[in-house]
Design an enzyme around this catalytic site. Structure first.
Site, PDB file in Angstrom:
ATOM      1  CE  LYS A  25      -1.649   1.417   3.859  1.00 14.65           C
ATOM      2  NZ  LYS A  25      -2.341   1.922   5.057  1.00 14.65           N
ATOM      3  CG  ASP A  52      -6.206   2.982   2.059  1.00 15.44           C
ATOM      4  OD1 ASP A  52      -7.431   3.044   2.243  1.00 15.44           O
ATOM      5  OD2 ASP A  52      -5.379   3.010   2.984  1.00 15.44           O
ATOM      6  CG  ASN A  97      -9.623   5.539   7.731  1.00 11.75           C
ATOM      7  OD1 ASN A  97      -9.027   6.560   8.071  1.00 11.75           O
ATOM      8  ND2 ASN A  97      -9.880   4.555   8.564  1.00 11.75           N
ATOM      9  N   GLY A  99      -4.679   7.457   4.899  1.00 11.96           N
ATOM     10  CA  GLY A  99      -3.681   8.436   5.344  1.00 11.96           C
ATOM     11  C   GLY A  99      -2.614   8.632   4.276  1.00 11.96           C
ATOM     12  NE  ARG A 127      -5.606   7.641  10.270  1.00  6.88           N
ATOM     13  CZ  ARG A 127      -5.199   6.832   9.309  1.00  6.88           C
ATOM     14  NH1 ARG A 127      -6.065   6.388   8.403  1.00  6.88           N
ATOM     15  NH2 ARG A 127      -3.945   6.459   9.234  1.00  6.88           N
ATOM     16  CB  SER A 179       7.006   8.731   9.457  1.00  3.42           C
ATOM     17  OG  SER A 179       6.234   7.712   8.868  1.00  3.42           O
ATOM     18  CD  GLN A 180       0.548   8.221   6.542  1.00  5.89           C
ATOM     19  OE1 GLN A 180      -0.355   9.047   6.528  1.00  5.89           O
ATOM     20  NE2 GLN A 180       0.334   6.920   6.488  1.00  5.89           N
ATOM     21  CG  ASP A 330       1.134  -0.335   9.766  1.00  4.34           C
ATOM     22  OD1 ASP A 330       0.604   0.254  10.722  1.00  4.34           O
ATOM     23  OD2 ASP A 330       1.255   0.170   8.633  1.00  4.34           O
ATOM     24  CD  GLU A 358      -5.715   2.166   9.176  1.00  4.77           C
ATOM     25  OE1 GLU A 358      -4.969   2.334  10.168  1.00  4.77           O
ATOM     26  OE2 GLU A 358      -5.266   1.976   8.030  1.00  4.77           O
ATOM     27  CG  HIS A 405      -6.423  -2.654   6.958  1.00  2.83           C
ATOM     28  ND1 HIS A 405      -5.281  -2.715   6.211  1.00  2.83           N
ATOM     29  CD2 HIS A 405      -6.248  -1.573   7.772  1.00  2.83           C
ATOM     30  CE1 HIS A 405      -4.466  -1.720   6.537  1.00  2.83           C
ATOM     31  NE2 HIS A 405      -5.046  -1.008   7.466  1.00  2.83           N
ATOM     32  NE  ARG A 406      -1.527  -2.586   8.714  1.00  2.57           N
ATOM     33  CZ  ARG A 406      -1.227  -3.173   7.558  1.00  2.57           C
ATOM     34  NH1 ARG A 406      -1.305  -4.486   7.445  1.00  2.57           N
ATOM     35  NH2 ARG A 406      -0.862  -2.472   6.505  1.00  2.57           N
ATOM     36  CE  LYS A 433      -7.362   2.472   5.744  1.00  2.00           C
ATOM     37  NZ  LYS A 433      -6.079   2.946   5.324  1.00  2.00           N
ATOM     38  N   GLY A 459     -34.176 -32.805   0.842  1.00  5.39           N
ATOM     39  CA  GLY A 459     -35.638 -32.745   0.782  1.00  5.39           C
ATOM     40  C   GLY A 459     -36.143 -33.060  -0.604  1.00  5.39           C
ATOM     41  CB  SER A 463     -38.749 -28.869  -0.660  1.00  9.23           C
ATOM     42  OG  SER A 463     -37.393 -29.233  -0.844  1.00  9.23           O
ATOM     43  CB  THR A 467     -34.442 -21.015  -2.902  1.00 11.32           C
ATOM     44  OG1 THR A 467     -34.923 -21.390  -4.187  1.00 11.32           O
ATOM     45  CG2 THR A 467     -34.681 -19.545  -2.654  1.00 11.32           C
TER      46      THR A 467
HETATM   47  N1  LIG Z   1     -39.997 -20.604   1.395  1.00  4.73           N
HETATM   48  C1  LIG Z   1     -40.369 -20.325   0.147  1.00  4.73           C
HETATM   49  N2  LIG Z   1     -41.435 -19.605  -0.093  1.00  4.73           N
HETATM   50  C2  LIG Z   1     -41.817 -19.333  -1.342  1.00  4.73           C
HETATM   51  N3  LIG Z   1     -41.182 -19.760  -2.441  1.00  4.73           N
HETATM   52  C3  LIG Z   1     -40.092 -20.491  -2.276  1.00  4.73           C
HETATM   53  C4  LIG Z   1     -39.634 -20.805  -0.966  1.00  4.73           C
HETATM   54  N4  LIG Z   1     -38.518 -21.545  -1.105  1.00  4.73           N
HETATM   55  C5  LIG Z   1     -38.319 -21.673  -2.455  1.00  4.73           C
HETATM   56  N5  LIG Z   1     -39.275 -21.036  -3.140  1.00  4.73           N
HETATM   57  C6  LIG Z   1     -39.395 -20.971  -4.586  1.00  4.73           C
HETATM   58  O1  LIG Z   1     -39.704 -22.281  -5.010  1.00  4.73           O
HETATM   59  C7  LIG Z   1     -39.107 -22.537  -6.267  1.00  4.73           C
HETATM   60  C8  LIG Z   1     -38.344 -23.856  -6.181  1.00  4.73           C
HETATM   61  O2  LIG Z   1     -37.247 -23.678  -5.318  1.00  4.73           O
HETATM   62  P1  LIG Z   1     -35.855 -24.407  -5.574  1.00  4.73           P
HETATM   63  O3  LIG Z   1     -35.532 -24.427  -7.012  1.00  4.73           O
HETATM   64  O4  LIG Z   1     -34.909 -23.781  -4.627  1.00  4.73           O
HETATM   65  O5  LIG Z   1     -36.232 -25.871  -5.080  1.00  4.73           O
HETATM   66  P2  LIG Z   1     -35.339 -27.167  -5.035  1.00  4.73           P
HETATM   67  O6  LIG Z   1     -35.823 -27.959  -3.881  1.00  4.73           O
HETATM   68  O7  LIG Z   1     -33.904 -26.835  -5.043  1.00  4.73           O
HETATM   69  O8  LIG Z   1     -35.746 -27.838  -6.397  1.00  4.73           O
HETATM   70  P3  LIG Z   1     -35.090 -29.092  -7.155  1.00  4.73           P
HETATM   71  O9  LIG Z   1     -35.364 -30.268  -6.293  1.00  4.73           O
HETATM   72  O10 LIG Z   1     -35.801 -29.174  -8.433  1.00  4.73           O
HETATM   73  O11 LIG Z   1     -33.650 -28.804  -7.302  1.00  4.73           O
HETATM   74  C9  LIG Z   1     -38.243 -21.337  -6.586  1.00  4.73           C
HETATM   75  O12 LIG Z   1     -38.934 -20.512  -7.505  1.00  4.73           O
HETATM   76  C10 LIG Z   1     -38.100 -20.626  -5.265  1.00  4.73           C
HETATM   77  O13 LIG Z   1     -37.969 -19.227  -5.408  1.00  4.73           O
END
Ligand SMILES: Nc1ncnc2c1ncn2[C@@H]1O[C@H](COP(=O)(O)OP(=O)(O)OP(=O)(O)O)[C@@H](O)[C@H]1O
Ligand SMILES: Nc1ccn([C@H]2C[C@H](O)[C@@H](COP(=O)(O)O)O2)c(=O)n1
Length: 669
Positions: A25, A52, A97, A99, A127, A179-180, A330, A358, A405-406, A433, A459, A463, A467
């Site tokens: 730096k 910086d 920030n 110096g 500072r 010293s700066q 430092d 800092e 940062h440090r 930084k 799952g 489900s 996401t």
């Molecule tokens: N809690 C939630 N409430 C509302 N919508 C949700 C929720 N969780 C996920 N979704 C929506 O449901 C859809 C399916 O989700 P996602 O693709 O994550 O499922 P997945 O279990 O990973 O599916 P797959 O088994 O096909 O990989 C997405 O459009 C996501 O935005």
């Protein structure tokens, strides 16, 4: 860079391999300013790309210098110097920030003339800069303090031109605060030395002399040979003018190297060559290279040559020291962390400058080391650290970093503790930084003391596993594994290669050598972006059809396990918690009613412009779940120790928060 609220650094056992560090730096910002004041263009290579240097580059561009980044390279820039031209005026320069930008730019602009306002973040306005302002005012420069006397923000009020300068007597400046101030004058005064010699006289004992050494070496590189008389008098010869050397290579940052030298010294001996640090060596121009001497005194085994260093464990435990650290202010913070692993109390003296950095680093270090279990005494200009008593005295702590940062980089060194406790680092992005990729660099070289933490989300189809898992990974700064994508990619590759979905041996061969790349949210198979194709309902069905084959699952097993990398992994699928990461510390079995899931999938398809029938979607996903759950190999089911989460009536954020709460319940901080 980690932009998460906090980063949990798992306990670390060792570091190995090679690391390349970003540019210094201190050198980067000096070189940028010198290039800006010079005649001609300067190509700066190995430049530090950080907060910086970014504020310095922005300021130079506002002043009217040519600033051009090399294509696709953050560490290379071409500066077209002012070469005697007046800077653009008026300007309002925001210097964060930094110096190393605020002090030299104040002096340079005061001697270049014009109307300029220089400000920064709140801490920058705490500072001190009064001694430099006083020295410039005695010269005749017109500078106003816009806030507290002695502190930025400042206005240089020379719209009518630079006033006549009082150069008959030596320019006096205090050397015992920062010293700066002296560096700022040494960089600026050659602008006033074309027709006469200029002398700078230091008052008080000059601190941080190695930084002045860097300043003098770089001035010479740009054509100005300052004569040094002791550390009190500096004479800038008559006829001085800055001339670009054409190209400058910035050496890697020696202060940044201190964390890796320390990590090497703390690392369990594993027979390897230790940790090799590339980009600077024992011949480095930066004063903080003398950290090597201090680390050796504590017992570290540090070797080096030109352009490289190697650090590994020497004495263990480390040896306690009583050191004057004035020459490495430092890097001395890193010694404070090493003191946690020493055989007795260590005292670091002559570090009063820590209080005006800092943050007040003596106070900050005292508070945070105490959290880790150390006994710490602080004084106006020293800190004494008594390490925690063996493994039992260590505490798992959430370390505050004070936008310093440090403090953040130092905190990571507590992860080598003998109790194998993780360390939470608050606001890890403050490393921007000087070393935006500090944690990535550390994790690439580090070996965890225990298995890398994994959160499993299993799952049924749709489900919301993906996401939820991706959101958790983003919140924790962890890696993310979409294991379904591997089965889907195998199915796609099979279709492309004309392999039947029941040809177990051929499918296993394909799975074992999948040319798959995950990059910036896209998936590439054999160089082709298959992100959309992968998500089609047909590919999902095909994946479900080949997933029961044991040879295919075996072929994908190591690939999945290999994704568990520091600092952690969130993995979603069907058998993450039951088979692939059976020892994971948190497993979630995510469900939602078939109607809800079908509706979500329907909306997902509609958003992509794909028409579908909800009832058919529900039947399809139930059929897929039934097949995934009834197969013999790694069927879809909840692990015995999984926590069930039905998100039918939860928003995405509520689901994420629930799992984060469960994870937090398992943390020691
Ligand atoms: N809690 C939630 N409430 C509302 N919508 C949700 C929720 N969780 C996920 N979704 C929506 O449901 C859809 C399916 O989700 P996602 O693709 O994550 O499922 P997945 O279990 O990973 O599916 P797959 O088994 O096909 O990989 C997405 O459009 C996501 O935005
Ligand atoms: N760990 C896993 C992940 C996925 N599969 C199979 C079964 C699924 O139907 C198919 C596609 O998965 P998705 O992307 O929808 O999560 O892949 C599996 O057997 N084990």
């Amino acid at each position: 860079m980690f932009t998460t609220e906090f980063l949990d650094v798992p306990a670390l056992r060792a570091v190995q391999g090679r690391v390349r560090l970003p540019g210094s730096k201190s050198i980067s910002n000096r070189v940028l300013l010198l290039a800006a004041l010079s005649e001609g263009a300067t190509r700066v290579r190995g430049l530090l790309d950080s907060d910086d240097t970014r504020v310095m580059l922005q300021a130079l561009a506002q002043m009217g210098c040519g600033v051009r980044r090399a294509d696709g390279r953050a560490d290379e820039v071409l500066i077209e110097g002012l070469g005697g031209r007046a800077p653009a005026s008026p300007t309002r320069l925001f210097l964060g920030n930094a110096g190393t930008a605020m002090r030299p730019l104040t002096a340079a602009l005061a001697l270049l003339g014009g109307e300029h306002e220089l400000s920064g973040v709140a801490r920058m306005h705490e500072r001190p800069i009064g001694d430099l302002v006083a020295a410039l005012r005695r010269l005749g420069c017109r500078i106003e303090e816009l806030g507290q006397p002695g502190f930025p923000p400042l206005r240089i009020a020379e719209a009518a031109g630079v006033p006549p300068l009082a150069l008959d007597a030596p320019v006096r400046v205090r050397g015992d605060v920062s010293s700066q101030f002296l560096t700022a004058l040494l960089l600026a005064l050659p602008l006033a030395a074309r027709e006469r010699e200029v002398t700078v006289q230091v008052e008080g004992e000059l601190i941080s002399r190695p930084y002045i050494h860097i300043t003098l070496a770089l001035l010479e590189r740009f054509g100005v040979a300052v004569q040094r008389q002791g550390w009190e008098r500096f004479v800038i010869p008559e006829g001085s003018r800055y001339q670009s050397p054409g190209e400058v290579l910035v050496e890697a940052d020696a202060s940044s190297a201190s964390y890796f030298i320390a990590a090497g010294a703390l690392s369990a001996p594993e027979g390897g060559e230790g940790l090799v640090i590339e980009g600077l060596g024992l011949d480095a121009v930066q004063g903080d290279i003398r950290f090597v001497e201090a680390a050796r005194l504590m017992g570290a085994d540090v070797q080096g040559g030109s352009g490289w260093l190697r650090a590994r464990r020497g004495a263990w435990p480390l040896k306690a020291v009583d050191l004057d650290c004035n020459h490495i202010p430092d890097a001395a913070m890193t010694l404070a962390m090493m003191a946690l692993y020493a055989d007795g109390p260590s005292t670091l003296r002559n570090i009063a400058s820590w209080r005006v950095k800092e943050t007040d680093r003596i106070a900050a270090m005292t508070a945070e080391l105490r959290k880790l279990g150390a006994a710490v005494e602080e004084g106006a200009d020293f800190i004494r650290i008594t390490p925690p008593a063996l493994a039992g005295g260590w505490r798992a702590a959430s370390i505050c970093t004070y936008d310093d940062h440090r403090m953040a980089m130092c905190a990571s060194l507590a992860a080598f503790n003998p109790a194998a406790l993780p360390v939470r680092v608050q606001d890890p992005k403050c490393v921007a930084k000087t070393f935006p990729d500090y944690f990535e660099t550390l994790f690439a070289a580090a070996r965890p003391a225990r298995a890398v933490p994994v959160i499993c989300i299993d799952g049924p189809t749709a489900s919301g596993k993906g996401t939820l898992a991706a959101a958790l990974a983003a919140r924790l700064g962890w890696h993310y594994l979409d294991s379904g994508a591997l089965y889907r990619a195998t199915a796609l590759a099979a279709r492309q290669a004309g392999v039947a979905l029941d040809d177990e041996a051929a499918l296993a061969r394909l799975a074992a050598a999948l040319p798959l790349r995950f990059e910036a949210g896209r998936v590439w198979l054999d160089g082709r972006d298959v992100s959309e194709a992968l998500r089609s309902e047909q590919t999902g069905m095909d994946a479900s059809a080949l997933a029961p084959l044991p040879a295919v699952r075996a072929a994908l097993l190591n690939l999945q396990r290999g994704m568990a990398r520091l600092p952690g992994l969130v993995a979603d699928g069907r058998d993450m918690g039951t088979v692939v990461f059976a020892d994971a510390p948190l497993k979630v079995f995510l469900t939602a009613s078939a109607e809800t899931r079908a509706e979500r999938r329907y909306k997902q398809l509609a958003a992509k412009g794909i028409s579908a029938n909800i009832a058919r979607l529900r039947d399809d996903l139930q059929a897929r779940d039934a097949r995934d759950a009834s197969r013999a190999a790694a069927p879809l089911k909840a692990a015995q120790d999984a926590l069930a989460l039905d998100n039918s009536c939860l928003s995405i954020e509520q689901s994420v928060q629930q799992v984060l709460d469960w994870w937090q319940d398992r943390q020691p901080f």
